[in-house]
Design a protein around this motif. Structure first.
Motif, PDB file in Angstrom:
ATOM      1  N   ALA A 130       0.834  -1.211   0.000  1.00  0.00           N
ATOM      2  CA  ALA A 130       0.000   0.000   0.000  1.00  0.00           C
ATOM      3  C   ALA A 130       0.858   1.246   0.000  1.00  0.00           C
ATOM      4  N   SER A 131       1.950   1.198   0.767  1.00  0.00           N
ATOM      5  CA  SER A 131       2.880   2.330   0.804  1.00  0.00           C
ATOM      6  C   SER A 131       3.587   2.499  -0.532  1.00  0.00           C
ATOM      7  N   VAL A 132       3.970   1.378  -1.162  1.00  0.00           N
ATOM      8  CA  VAL A 132       4.652   1.422  -2.455  1.00  0.00           C
ATOM      9  C   VAL A 132       3.737   1.998  -3.525  1.00  0.00           C
ATOM     10  N   VAL A 133       2.498   1.544  -3.533  1.00  0.00           N
ATOM     11  CA  VAL A 133       1.542   1.968  -4.561  1.00  0.00           C
ATOM     12  C   VAL A 133       1.313   3.473  -4.515  1.00  0.00           C
ATOM     13  N   GLU A 134       1.368   4.042  -3.321  1.00  0.00           N
ATOM     14  CA  GLU A 134       1.151   5.488  -3.171  1.00  0.00           C
ATOM     15  C   GLU A 134       2.161   6.309  -3.960  1.00  0.00           C
ATOM     16  N   THR A 135       3.375   5.782  -4.080  1.00  0.00           N
ATOM     17  CA  THR A 135       4.444   6.531  -4.747  1.00  0.00           C
ATOM     18  C   THR A 135       4.846   5.916  -6.090  1.00  0.00           C
ATOM     19  N   PRO A 184       9.378   0.451 -13.337  1.00  0.00           N
ATOM     20  CA  PRO A 184       9.846  -0.753 -14.020  1.00  0.00           C
ATOM     21  C   PRO A 184       9.210  -2.035 -13.480  1.00  0.00           C
ATOM     22  N   PHE A 185       8.448  -1.916 -12.403  1.00  0.00           N
ATOM     23  CA  PHE A 185       7.829  -3.114 -11.830  1.00  0.00           C
ATOM     24  C   PHE A 185       6.386  -2.836 -11.413  1.00  0.00           C
ATOM     25  N   GLU A 186       5.627  -3.914 -11.273  1.00  0.00           N
ATOM     26  CA  GLU A 186       4.284  -3.853 -10.723  1.00  0.00           C
ATOM     27  C   GLU A 186       4.333  -4.304  -9.267  1.00  0.00           C
TER      28      GLU A 186
END
Length: 371
Positions: free
Chosen positions: A240-245, A251-253
């Motif tokens: 969730a934190s990764v998706v925010e930024t 280069p990755f999903e």
């Protein structure tokens, strides 16, 4: 002593030649000093963090400053400063400037505040449990030292800024070292890119438990023209934190996944687990791999464990030190080649090969489905 000096001189020449692993050789040789000085030295450097000594040295650069001026800047009594650092004038060095950086300031704090008490507790703790191997994540030297029943990572979260300091410690531990996908380490082109088959899956690489995507960002930059997709997996809060930024051109999903549950991505060319299994005992490690196994395709999918392979004859300082960190904080251990092969065999995976790089503690253990 003469022999030690000769070895240091030889290691110094290889370091000047920028040979891989030469820096680590010099660090290992530095162990040959009197142990009685270690406790004072670690206390001095921790105190230096609190008074921002390295930052003040950095700010004055080559000009340097007197003991009186540095005492005023740090708030230390000038006589105390003189006893802690026995010199009358102070100048920045490459080392002191490096230690002024936040990543190393945090690392020093973590080492002294969180890790050192665990090791100080060793004698009494092991005496209390009859000098046996600890087996509990919530009742080990760490919990005994810090008077807590929380597992290590839960304690870090509950006691800021320790989590941030630990993150910096791990980043500093890996700083300047080759990554598993760098040239000369694991042969990405030969073992992953060559033979990629989109009819199996359009996914080249899955980073299982990959945190915020540091590895995958660098992997994609290193192998710009790789085929297929790259997927980062971790727990829901992390993703969730990764998706925010996450940017549109990332280069990755990112995908939320608990590695104690069945792997949802089937037939990828490779599944990478970077320093995952060393946090868990053998039974839990087997569970993690058993949940991954159904996703593998025979003769095609690779399992890449980026882990320390502990030498039984001559372990490096980095590997042996990390083994002690695991003992103190997780009641687990770093594993030998025989240990890794035994875990793979229990799961029904075939050991293929171990890839190493000079000066890097972690190796790549490649495995695949047993025929």
């Amino acid at each position: 002593m003469a022999s030690l000096l000769q070895r240091i001189a030889a290691a110094g020449k290889t370091y000047e030649g920028n040979e891989a692993g030469s820096r680590e050789d010099l660090i290992n040789l530095s162990r040959a000093r009197s142990f009685w000085a270690e406790s004072a030295m670690s206390a001095h450097i921790r105190l230096a963090v609190d008074v921002q000594l390295f930052q003040h040295l950095r700010d004055f650069g080559d000009i340097g400053l007197s003991a009186q001026t540095l005492a005023e800047k740090t708030g230390l009594d000038v006589l105390l400063l003189g006893r802690l650092i026995e010199t009358s004038s102070f100048h920045a060095t490459a080392l002191s400037n490096g230690l002024s950086e936040e990543i190393y300031q945090h690392s020093i704090s973590f080492g002294y505040d969180a890790a050192r008490p665990s090791f100080n507790a060793f004698p009494e703790y092991f005496k209390k449990i009859g000098y046996k191997q600890p087996t509990s994540l919530t009742d080990g030297p760490f919990q005994d030292a810090h008077r807590t029943q929380l597992p290590f990572f839960d304690w870090l979260v509950a006691t800021p800024p320790n989590l941030q300091h630990f993150g910096s410690f791990m980043a500093a531990y890996r700083a300047g070292k080759a990554n598993w996908y760098d040239p000369g380490f694991y042969p990405v082109a030969d073992r992953l890119i060559h033979g990629f088959d989109s009819s199996m899956s359009d996914i080249l690489l899955v980073d299982v438990g990959g945190g915020e995507g540091h590895d995958m960002t660098l992997f994609a930059a290193q192998h710009t023209f790789h085929p297929g997709r790259i997927v980062l997996q971790d727990r829901e809060p992390v993703i969730a934190s990764v998706v925010e930024t996450l940017k549109a051109d990332s280069p990755f999903e990112a995908q939320a996944h608990d590695f104690f549950t069945t792997q949802p991505i089937k037939g990828a060319r490779a599944y990478s687990l970077h320093s995952i299994l060393h946090d868990w005992g053998d039974d839990d490690g087997v569970r993690i791999l058993e949940n991954l196994k159904p996703a593998l395709r025979p003769g095609y999918s690779r399992v890449l464990l980026n882990e320390i392979v502990l030498s039984e004859e001559n372990p490096t300082l980095a590997a042996a030190s990390m083994d002690m960190m695991m003992l103190a904080h997780f009641a687990v251990r770093e594993r030998t080649e025989a240990d890794w092969k035994a875990i793979l065999e229990r799961v029904g995976l075939k050991f293929v090969k171990i890839y190493t790089y000079p000066g890097v503690a972690e190796s790549v253990i490649e495995a695949e489905l047993a025929s």
